[in-house]
Design a protein around this motif. Sequence first.
Motif, PDB file in Angstrom:
ATOM      1  N   GLU A  33      -7.884  11.600  -4.853  1.00 29.93           N
ATOM      2  CA  GLU A  33      -8.142  13.002  -4.543  1.00 29.93           C
ATOM      3  C   GLU A  33      -7.449  13.888  -5.580  1.00 29.93           C
ATOM      4  O   GLU A  33      -6.284  13.664  -5.928  1.00 29.93           O
ATOM      5  CB  GLU A  33      -7.607  13.318  -3.131  1.00 29.93           C
ATOM      6  CG  GLU A  33      -7.875  14.729  -2.665  1.00 29.93           C
ATOM      7  CD  GLU A  33      -7.304  14.984  -1.277  1.00 29.93           C
ATOM      8  OE1 GLU A  33      -7.503  16.101  -0.750  1.00 29.93           O
ATOM      9  OE2 GLU A  33      -6.639  14.070  -0.729  1.00 29.93           O
ATOM     10  N   TYR A  34      -8.160  14.897  -6.068  1.00 29.44           N
ATOM     11  CA  TYR A  34      -7.607  15.805  -7.066  1.00 29.44           C
ATOM     12  C   TYR A  34      -7.063  17.044  -6.367  1.00 29.44           C
ATOM     13  O   TYR A  34      -7.805  17.802  -5.716  1.00 29.44           O
ATOM     14  CB  TYR A  34      -8.684  16.187  -8.086  1.00 29.44           C
ATOM     15  CG  TYR A  34      -9.118  15.017  -8.946  1.00 29.44           C
ATOM     16  CD1 TYR A  34      -8.455  14.713 -10.135  1.00 29.44           C
ATOM     17  CD2 TYR A  34     -10.181  14.208  -8.554  1.00 29.44           C
ATOM     18  CE1 TYR A  34      -8.835  13.634 -10.921  1.00 29.44           C
ATOM     19  CE2 TYR A  34     -10.578  13.125  -9.330  1.00 29.44           C
ATOM     20  CZ  TYR A  34      -9.897  12.844 -10.502  1.00 29.44           C
ATOM     21  OH  TYR A  34     -10.273  11.781 -11.272  1.00 29.44           O
ATOM     22  N   LEU A  35      -5.753  17.229  -6.495  1.00 30.09           N
ATOM     23  CA  LEU A  35      -5.072  18.363  -5.890  1.00 30.09           C
ATOM     24  C   LEU A  35      -4.534  19.281  -6.983  1.00 30.09           C
ATOM     25  O   LEU A  35      -4.562  18.941  -8.177  1.00 30.09           O
ATOM     26  CB  LEU A  35      -3.919  17.877  -5.005  1.00 30.09           C
ATOM     27  CG  LEU A  35      -4.281  16.861  -3.904  1.00 30.09           C
ATOM     28  CD1 LEU A  35      -3.009  16.395  -3.193  1.00 30.09           C
ATOM     29  CD2 LEU A  35      -5.271  17.474  -2.915  1.00 30.09           C
ATOM     30  N   ALA A  36      -3.982  20.411  -6.581  1.00 24.68           N
ATOM     31  CA  ALA A  36      -3.432  21.355  -7.560  1.00 24.68           C
ATOM     32  C   ALA A  36      -2.237  20.747  -8.294  1.00 24.68           C
ATOM     33  O   ALA A  36      -2.027  20.979  -9.488  1.00 24.68           O
ATOM     34  CB  ALA A  36      -3.022  22.649  -6.861  1.00 24.68           C
ATOM     35  N   GLU A  37      -1.447  19.956  -7.588  1.00 25.91           N
ATOM     36  CA  GLU A  37      -0.235  19.383  -8.181  1.00 25.91           C
ATOM     37  C   GLU A  37      -0.504  18.134  -9.026  1.00 25.91           C
ATOM     38  O   GLU A  37       0.344  17.702  -9.805  1.00 25.91           O
ATOM     39  CB  GLU A  37       0.767  18.996  -7.080  1.00 25.91           C
ATOM     40  CG  GLU A  37       1.145  20.144  -6.154  1.00 25.91           C
ATOM     41  CD  GLU A  37       0.191  20.254  -4.978  1.00 25.91           C
ATOM     42  OE1 GLU A  37      -0.885  19.621  -5.028  1.00 25.91           O
ATOM     43  OE2 GLU A  37       0.515  20.979  -4.011  1.00 25.91           O
ATOM     44  N   GLY A  38      -1.662  17.509  -8.829  1.00 23.07           N
ATOM     45  CA  GLY A  38      -1.962  16.288  -9.559  1.00 23.07           C
ATOM     46  C   GLY A  38      -2.987  15.445  -8.818  1.00 23.07           C
ATOM     47  O   GLY A  38      -3.694  15.931  -7.924  1.00 23.07           O
TER      48      GLY A  38
ATOM     49  N   GLU B   2       0.843  -1.190   0.000  1.00 19.77           N
ATOM     50  CA  GLU B   2       0.000   0.000   0.000  1.00 19.77           C
ATOM     51  C   GLU B   2       0.879   1.241   0.000  1.00 19.77           C
ATOM     52  O   GLU B   2       1.968   1.256   0.604  1.00 19.77           O
ATOM     53  CB  GLU B   2      -0.930   0.012   1.215  1.00 19.77           C
ATOM     54  CG  GLU B   2      -1.993  -1.062   1.182  1.00 19.77           C
ATOM     55  CD  GLU B   2      -2.973  -0.947   2.341  1.00 19.77           C
ATOM     56  OE1 GLU B   2      -2.717  -0.108   3.252  1.00 19.77           O
ATOM     57  OE2 GLU B   2      -3.981  -1.660   2.340  1.00 19.77           O
ATOM     58  N   GLY B   3       0.415   2.291  -0.666  1.00 19.57           N
ATOM     59  CA  GLY B   3       1.174   3.536  -0.696  1.00 19.57           C
ATOM     60  C   GLY B   3       0.372   4.661  -1.306  1.00 19.57           C
ATOM     61  O   GLY B   3      -0.621   4.435  -1.997  1.00 19.57           O
ATOM     62  N   SER B   4       0.799   5.883  -1.010  1.00 15.64           N
ATOM     63  CA  SER B   4       0.183   7.078  -1.594  1.00 15.64           C
ATOM     64  C   SER B   4       1.062   7.593  -2.721  1.00 15.64           C
ATOM     65  O   SER B   4       2.284   7.739  -2.552  1.00 15.64           O
ATOM     66  CB  SER B   4       0.010   8.169  -0.525  1.00 15.64           C
ATOM     67  OG  SER B   4      -0.966   7.801   0.425  1.00 15.64           O
ATOM     68  N   PHE B   5       0.458   7.863  -3.864  1.00 10.92           N
ATOM     69  CA  PHE B   5       1.169   8.369  -5.034  1.00 10.92           C
ATOM     70  C   PHE B   5       0.553   9.692  -5.461  1.00 10.92           C
ATOM     71  O   PHE B   5      -0.680   9.846  -5.466  1.00 10.92           O
ATOM     72  CB  PHE B   5       1.068   7.372  -6.196  1.00 10.92           C
ATOM     73  CG  PHE B   5       1.730   6.041  -5.940  1.00 10.92           C
ATOM     74  CD1 PHE B   5       3.009   5.783  -6.399  1.00 10.92           C
ATOM     75  CD2 PHE B   5       1.067   5.040  -5.233  1.00 10.92           C
ATOM     76  CE1 PHE B   5       3.618   4.560  -6.168  1.00 10.92           C
ATOM     77  CE2 PHE B   5       1.670   3.828  -4.990  1.00 10.92           C
ATOM     78  CZ  PHE B   5       2.943   3.575  -5.450  1.00 10.92           C
ATOM     79  N   LEU B   6       1.408  10.627  -5.820  1.00 11.29           N
ATOM     80  CA  LEU B   6       0.936  11.890  -6.381  1.00 11.29           C
ATOM     81  C   LEU B   6       1.333  11.893  -7.854  1.00 11.29           C
ATOM     82  O   LEU B   6       2.515  12.011  -8.198  1.00 11.29           O
ATOM     83  CB  LEU B   6       1.557  13.080  -5.658  1.00 11.29           C
ATOM     84  CG  LEU B   6       1.111  14.463  -6.146  1.00 11.29           C
ATOM     85  CD1 LEU B   6      -0.398  14.641  -5.975  1.00 11.29           C
ATOM     86  CD2 LEU B   6       1.863  15.586  -5.413  1.00 11.29           C
ATOM     87  N   ILE B   7       0.349  11.738  -8.720  1.00 15.22           N
ATOM     88  CA  ILE B   7       0.587  11.605 -10.154  1.00 15.22           C
ATOM     89  C   ILE B   7       0.285  12.928 -10.846  1.00 15.22           C
ATOM     90  O   ILE B   7      -0.847  13.444 -10.758  1.00 15.22           O
ATOM     91  CB  ILE B   7      -0.303  10.503 -10.765  1.00 15.22           C
ATOM     92  CG1 ILE B   7      -0.250   9.213  -9.918  1.00 15.22           C
ATOM     93  CG2 ILE B   7       0.101  10.241 -12.201  1.00 15.22           C
ATOM     94  CD1 ILE B   7       1.121   8.594  -9.812  1.00 15.22           C
ATOM     95  N   PRO B   8       1.278  13.532 -11.511  1.00 13.59           N
ATOM     96  CA  PRO B   8       1.025  14.788 -12.240  1.00 13.59           C
ATOM     97  C   PRO B   8      -0.074  14.585 -13.280  1.00 13.59           C
ATOM     98  O   PRO B   8      -0.223  13.493 -13.828  1.00 13.59           O
ATOM     99  CB  PRO B   8       2.374  15.078 -12.909  1.00 13.59           C
ATOM    100  CG  PRO B   8       3.380  14.317 -12.108  1.00 13.59           C
ATOM    101  CD  PRO B   8       2.665  13.089 -11.631  1.00 13.59           C
TER     102      PRO B   8
ATOM    103  N   ARG C 100      -3.886  12.500  -6.292  1.00 17.22           N
ATOM    104  CA  ARG C 100      -3.315  11.725  -5.186  1.00 17.22           C
ATOM    105  C   ARG C 100      -4.102  10.424  -5.047  1.00 17.22           C
ATOM    106  O   ARG C 100      -5.324  10.427  -4.880  1.00 17.22           O
ATOM    107  CB  ARG C 100      -3.387  12.520  -3.887  1.00 17.22           C
ATOM    108  CG  ARG C 100      -2.889  11.743  -2.671  1.00 17.22           C
ATOM    109  CD  ARG C 100      -2.776  12.629  -1.467  1.00 17.22           C
ATOM    110  NE  ARG C 100      -2.380  11.879  -0.277  1.00 17.22           N
ATOM    111  CZ  ARG C 100      -1.871  12.412   0.811  1.00 17.22           C
ATOM    112  NH1 ARG C 100      -1.690  13.741   0.868  1.00 17.22           N
ATOM    113  NH2 ARG C 100      -1.550  11.680   1.839  1.00 17.22           N
ATOM    114  N   LEU C 101      -3.367   9.323  -5.133  1.00 14.16           N
ATOM    115  CA  LEU C 101      -3.978   7.995  -5.051  1.00 14.16           C
ATOM    116  C   LEU C 101      -3.423   7.246  -3.855  1.00 14.16           C
ATOM    117  O   LEU C 101      -2.209   7.254  -3.613  1.00 14.16           O
ATOM    118  CB  LEU C 101      -3.686   7.175  -6.322  1.00 14.16           C
ATOM    119  CG  LEU C 101      -4.122   7.738  -7.672  1.00 14.16           C
ATOM    120  CD1 LEU C 101      -3.605   6.837  -8.785  1.00 14.16           C
ATOM    121  CD2 LEU C 101      -5.634   7.834  -7.738  1.00 14.16           C
ATOM    122  N   PHE C 102      -4.307   6.619  -3.107  1.00 11.61           N
ATOM    123  CA  PHE C 102      -3.859   5.679  -2.084  1.00 11.61           C
ATOM    124  C   PHE C 102      -4.271   4.296  -2.592  1.00 11.61           C
ATOM    125  O   PHE C 102      -5.463   4.015  -2.741  1.00 11.61           O
ATOM    126  CB  PHE C 102      -4.496   5.971  -0.732  1.00 11.61           C
ATOM    127  CG  PHE C 102      -4.002   5.048   0.367  1.00 11.61           C
ATOM    128  CD1 PHE C 102      -2.651   4.969   0.674  1.00 11.61           C
ATOM    129  CD2 PHE C 102      -4.892   4.250   1.073  1.00 11.61           C
ATOM    130  CE1 PHE C 102      -2.197   4.119   1.669  1.00 11.61           C
ATOM    131  CE2 PHE C 102      -4.439   3.403   2.079  1.00 11.61           C
ATOM    132  CZ  PHE C 102      -3.093   3.338   2.373  1.00 11.61           C
TER     133      PHE C 102
END
Length: 432
Positions: free
Chosen positions: A404-409, A378-384, A411-413
């Motif tokens: 989750e949709y963030l400004a940087e991209g 398991e892990g959290s990834f921030l994908i552009p 975020r997936l857990f």
Amino acid sequence: MNEINNMDQTEISRVLLVGVNIDDNPDFKTAMEELESLAEACEMEVAAIIEQNLSTPNPAFYIGSGKVREVQEAVSQMDLDYVIFDETLSPSQLKNLQKEVGVPIMDRTNLILEIFSRRAKTREARLQVESANLQYMLPRLVGMREALGRQAGASGSLSNKGTGEKQIELDRRKIEKRISELRRELEAIEHDRNTQRKRRNQSALPQVALVGYTNAGKSTLMNKMVETYVGKEEKMVMAKDMLFATLDTTVRKITQNDKKDFLLSDTVGFISKLPHGLVKAFRSTLDEVRYADLLLEVVDASDEHYREHMQVTAETLRELGAEKIPCIYVMNKADLVMPETELPKVDGDKIFMSALDGCGLQELLRMIKERVFSGNREGSFLIPYEKGEIVGYFNDHATVISQEYLAEGVRLFVSCRESDYAKYKEYLILED
């Protein structure tokens, strides 16, 4: 031998089975029962069975001279088409028996080859069976051409050989040439198969292979899995209550809502004394077993000889180099020997179930997933956002727990395979 290979498949042939019990072998009765089942699988009628106890096989006829006369009498009185022996005969034994008995002689290897020849549907299976058949025939040409005249030659040249010797030499050359042609064709097919396998490996889907003794229920289990989790009738394989009902390896993708998909392959069944030539010819097909992440050994729990069948399967897996692959033992047809109220029953790496009615299917699926996905991380990834294909990949091949949709991209857990975790580690977010 050619008579056997050209046998009319529309008529029921009447056959005599002959077996020799060497040194009171405790497995002799089982072997003869299996030989009878093989004959029936070849659409033959077993008219009679002759058995003999010997300390060692007769080198000339396999059976004693008195039994040879008994076989002759049975053939003439019962109007038999073939005589089938329980072991592989040497070329000289085959030649001598053919001369004495007067009807085509088959041995266990020849019978299995004939069954495989009838069952082969795909081009690859037909080529594999033809290759094994020719390798079996090559050392037995003398017996096949015994009826032709011979004469002694003054020298070793082919031109001075008798008619029979000339024909044998020509046959040998033709067979050797054809074996070489088949080898090249099968190597080309194996190359294509390896390409397909690499493509499947790139998908990172776990590979699960069905193995086990012939007629244990592998194809039935495959069909029940496809029916339940794929739902496409055209994806099902042939399943019949007979030895070697299917020869061709089939691979199906088993899909679940939890994204824990895997590939399930069905392979040719094993049998005691499976001819080495067939194992060798079908090696590229059976390689699906060697590359599997998990084996499902399907066992007919209702068969009183199931332990011996498991031993044969273990020996065949060793020969293929697949003995160290993790395995779940599917004790199939358990409803025939256990109260239905006790099924399904999970006992360590065994599950007692019935593939035919689907009893235990969910429990088996859970066992499969526990093993093939046990290495998930398991892990959290921030994908552009410009790497949206990675988000799509995780949604298709992993369990996305949150998104989750963030400004940087994005975020997936996720819970994903170790290989995917390492592949996309540059996008990992270190949690506080």
